[in-house]
Design a protein around this motif. Structure first.
Motif, PDB file in Angstrom:
ATOM      1  N   UNK A   1     -81.712  56.585 -30.168  1.00 54.40           N
ATOM      2  CA  UNK A   1     -80.523  56.590 -29.424  1.00 54.40           C
ATOM      3  C   UNK A   1     -79.165  57.006 -29.423  1.00 54.40           C
ATOM      4  N   UNK A   2     -78.786  56.947 -30.788  1.00 59.05           N
ATOM      5  CA  UNK A   2     -77.186  57.985 -31.154  1.00 59.05           C
ATOM      6  C   UNK A   2     -78.362  59.447 -31.015  1.00 59.05           C
ATOM      7  N   UNK A   3     -79.601  60.046 -32.384  1.00 58.01           N
ATOM      8  CA  UNK A   3     -79.596  61.000 -31.787  1.00 58.01           C
ATOM      9  C   UNK A   3     -80.126  61.611 -30.645  1.00 58.01           C
ATOM     10  N   UNK A   4     -80.265  61.177 -29.837  1.00 58.33           N
ATOM     11  CA  UNK A   4     -80.302  61.157 -28.684  1.00 58.33           C
ATOM     12  C   UNK A   4     -78.941  61.379 -27.586  1.00 58.33           C
ATOM     13  N   UNK A   5     -77.883  61.220 -28.312  1.00 60.71           N
ATOM     14  CA  UNK A   5     -76.682  61.037 -28.044  1.00 60.71           C
ATOM     15  C   UNK A   5     -76.247  62.602 -27.986  1.00 60.71           C
ATOM     16  N   UNK A   6     -76.457  62.909 -29.363  1.00 57.94           N
ATOM     17  CA  UNK A   6     -76.213  63.972 -29.713  1.00 57.94           C
ATOM     18  C   UNK A   6     -76.294  65.007 -28.983  1.00 57.94           C
ATOM     19  N   UNK A   7     -77.281  65.670 -28.100  1.00 61.98           N
ATOM     20  CA  UNK A   7     -78.459  65.896 -28.172  1.00 61.98           C
ATOM     21  C   UNK A   7     -77.986  65.833 -26.020  1.00 61.98           C
ATOM     22  N   UNK A   8     -78.275  64.672 -25.615  1.00 63.62           N
ATOM     23  CA  UNK A   8     -77.673  64.841 -24.341  1.00 63.62           C
ATOM     24  C   UNK A   8     -76.761  64.044 -23.523  1.00 63.62           C
ATOM     25  N   UNK A   9     -76.275  63.702 -22.181  1.00 64.97           N
ATOM     26  CA  UNK A   9     -74.740  62.905 -22.111  1.00 64.97           C
ATOM     27  C   UNK A   9     -75.648  61.666 -22.108  1.00 64.97           C
ATOM     28  N   UNK A  10     -74.515  60.678 -22.859  1.00 61.82           N
ATOM     29  CA  UNK A  10     -74.871  59.218 -23.072  1.00 61.82           C
ATOM     30  C   UNK A  10     -75.662  58.700 -21.561  1.00 61.82           C
TER      31      UNK A  10
ATOM     32  N   UNK B   1     -86.580  63.493 -26.183  1.00 65.70           N
ATOM     33  CA  UNK B   1     -87.537  62.802 -27.586  1.00 65.70           C
ATOM     34  C   UNK B   1     -87.746  62.229 -28.050  1.00 65.70           C
ATOM     35  N   UNK B   2     -85.882  61.811 -28.352  1.00 62.32           N
ATOM     36  CA  UNK B   2     -85.598  60.891 -29.452  1.00 62.32           C
ATOM     37  C   UNK B   2     -85.118  59.806 -28.609  1.00 62.32           C
ATOM     38  N   UNK B   3     -84.574  60.076 -26.877  1.00 68.02           N
ATOM     39  CA  UNK B   3     -84.492  59.223 -26.114  1.00 68.02           C
ATOM     40  C   UNK B   3     -86.182  58.750 -26.120  1.00 68.02           C
ATOM     41  N   UNK B   4     -86.652  59.161 -25.887  1.00 69.67           N
ATOM     42  CA  UNK B   4     -88.559  58.228 -24.970  1.00 69.67           C
ATOM     43  C   UNK B   4     -88.443  57.780 -27.154  1.00 69.67           C
ATOM     44  N   UNK B   5     -88.327  58.064 -28.000  1.00 69.57           N
ATOM     45  CA  UNK B   5     -88.598  57.293 -29.342  1.00 69.57           C
ATOM     46  C   UNK B   5     -87.678  56.355 -29.273  1.00 69.57           C
ATOM     47  N   UNK B   6     -86.463  55.996 -29.209  1.00 74.39           N
ATOM     48  CA  UNK B   6     -86.114  54.476 -28.501  1.00 74.39           C
ATOM     49  C   UNK B   6     -86.542  53.853 -27.588  1.00 74.39           C
ATOM     50  N   UNK B   7     -86.613  54.401 -26.134  1.00 76.88           N
ATOM     51  CA  UNK B   7     -87.822  53.929 -25.310  1.00 76.88           C
ATOM     52  C   UNK B   7     -89.026  52.964 -25.811  1.00 76.88           C
ATOM     53  N   UNK B   8     -89.172  53.829 -26.685  1.00 74.59           N
ATOM     54  CA  UNK B   8     -90.885  53.219 -27.410  1.00 74.59           C
ATOM     55  C   UNK B   8     -90.706  51.746 -28.111  1.00 74.59           C
ATOM     56  N   UNK B   9     -89.524  52.421 -28.753  1.00 73.16           N
ATOM     57  CA  UNK B   9     -88.912  51.106 -29.839  1.00 73.16           C
ATOM     58  C   UNK B   9     -88.354  50.111 -29.411  1.00 73.16           C
ATOM     59  N   UNK B  10     -87.467  50.319 -28.587  1.00 71.50           N
ATOM     60  CA  UNK B  10     -87.396  48.978 -27.302  1.00 71.50           C
ATOM     61  C   UNK B  10     -88.431  48.637 -26.967  1.00 71.50           C
ATOM     62  N   UNK B  11     -89.006  48.451 -26.435  1.00 72.05           N
ATOM     63  CA  UNK B  11     -90.082  48.006 -26.106  1.00 72.05           C
ATOM     64  C   UNK B  11     -91.298  47.361 -27.573  1.00 72.05           C
TER      65      UNK B  11
END
Length: 302
Positions: free
Chosen positions: A97-106, A159-169
């Motif tokens: 999710x931190x990597x996702x923050x690097x590429x898009x808004x929080x 893609x990073x955020x979707x990966x974080x979503x899978x990890x949250x699940x």
């Protein structure tokens, strides 16, 4: 044993406790999202990987001091295999999710990440009509790339955020398996997560101590993102129903978007605001409607 207080006094005390618990839950949610925005401020100095390491490391130290989990190491009830998986998933969830923050808004990143617990809840539900809420959330997801996106959206970040979503699940699934260990389990899991993320964030960790301002901000991120919310949730979960927590979870996207706008100056276009709102509505609708028939909400919020 008969209470020494009259019924109206008992009723007032119960209502007061409920209101206090709701306030604690809302404060916890705000604390996490504000902590995420502050964490992103550290990215130009430390990088996303090191910020994730520092956050987890400082949080682990705090939890170990408070709960002293080493006292439970020899208990037979400790499921070390599940606990190890729990820690690994926790580290990946934070890193991605931190990597996702690097590429898009929080706000957009959190909106995508929250699809993880929603998906787990829907698949655990006995009601097939709940899949409608999942379909609604996908509509919100489709809207994010539309319009003038500037630096608010990127497919890599998605893609990073979707990966974080899978990890949250997965975090929810393994979290229920190790939950019987209580606060000690979280403390041990946090330490395992810290050790797992060391190879990714160790190279820049010295920069965290470069100035008092940077180290102070690291402590603030750790407190806001993990320590304070954890203590508030312990208080609130004893007094609120899982349905309330599910509805509060649905507010994560909009609170994240507001935190990103206020702290980082991240502006979303009309399509993105609509997408965030749709995902928020789908989460709220699912948790509100499904809880009476299933115990899914309890699992997903814990």
């Amino acid at each position: 044993k008969q209470s020494k207080f009259p019924p109206w006094v008992i009723s007032y005390m119960m209502i007061h406790k409920q209101e206090t618990a709701r306030f604690a839950a809302v404060l916890s949610l705000i604390s996490v999202k504000v902590g995420a925005a502050f964490a992103k401020m550290l990215f130009p100095i430390l990088g996303a990987e090191t910020v994730a390491l520092v956050r987890l490391g400082l949080s682990a130290v705090f939890l170990w001091i408070v709960f002293q989990p080493w006292k439970t190491f020899r208990q037979n009830s400790m499921e070390w295999k599940d606990l190890f998986c729990y820690g690994v998933i926790l580290s990946l969830m934070n890193l991605l999710i931190y990597k996702a923050f690097s590429y898009m808004s929080v706000g957009i990143a959190i909106s995508i990440e929250v699809l993880g617990p929603l998906t787990v809840a829907i698949f655990m539900s006995r009601n097939k009509s709940d899949f409608v809420w999942g379909g609604l959330s996908l509509i919100g997801l489709i809207l994010f790339p539309l319009g003038k996106v500037d630096n608010n959206f990127s497919y890599i970040g998605m893609l990073y955020a979707l990966g974080a979503a899978i990890c949250w699940g997965l975090y929810i699934i393994y979290g229920t398996k190790v939950a019987k260990g209580g606060s000690n389990t979280v403390a041990i899991g946090m330490m395992i997560a810290t050790l797992c993320i060391v190879p990714f964030g160790i190279s820049n960790v010295g920069q965290a101590f470069s100035t008092y301002e940077v180290f102070g901000l690291c402590i603030v991120v750790s407190l806001l993102s993990s320590c304070i919310p954890f203590l508030l949730d312990i208080f609130a979960m004893k007094r609120l129903s899982p349905k309330i927590f599910g509805v509060l979870l649905s507010a994560s996207p909009i609170i994240s978007a507001l935190a990103g706008w206020f702290i980082l100056g991240e502006n979303l276009n009309l399509y993105q605001i609509t997408g965030v709102s749709i995902i928020m509505a789908s989460c709220a609708g699912f948790f509100y409607c499904s809880y009476q028939n299933t115990g899914v909400a309890q699992t997903c919020v814990d």
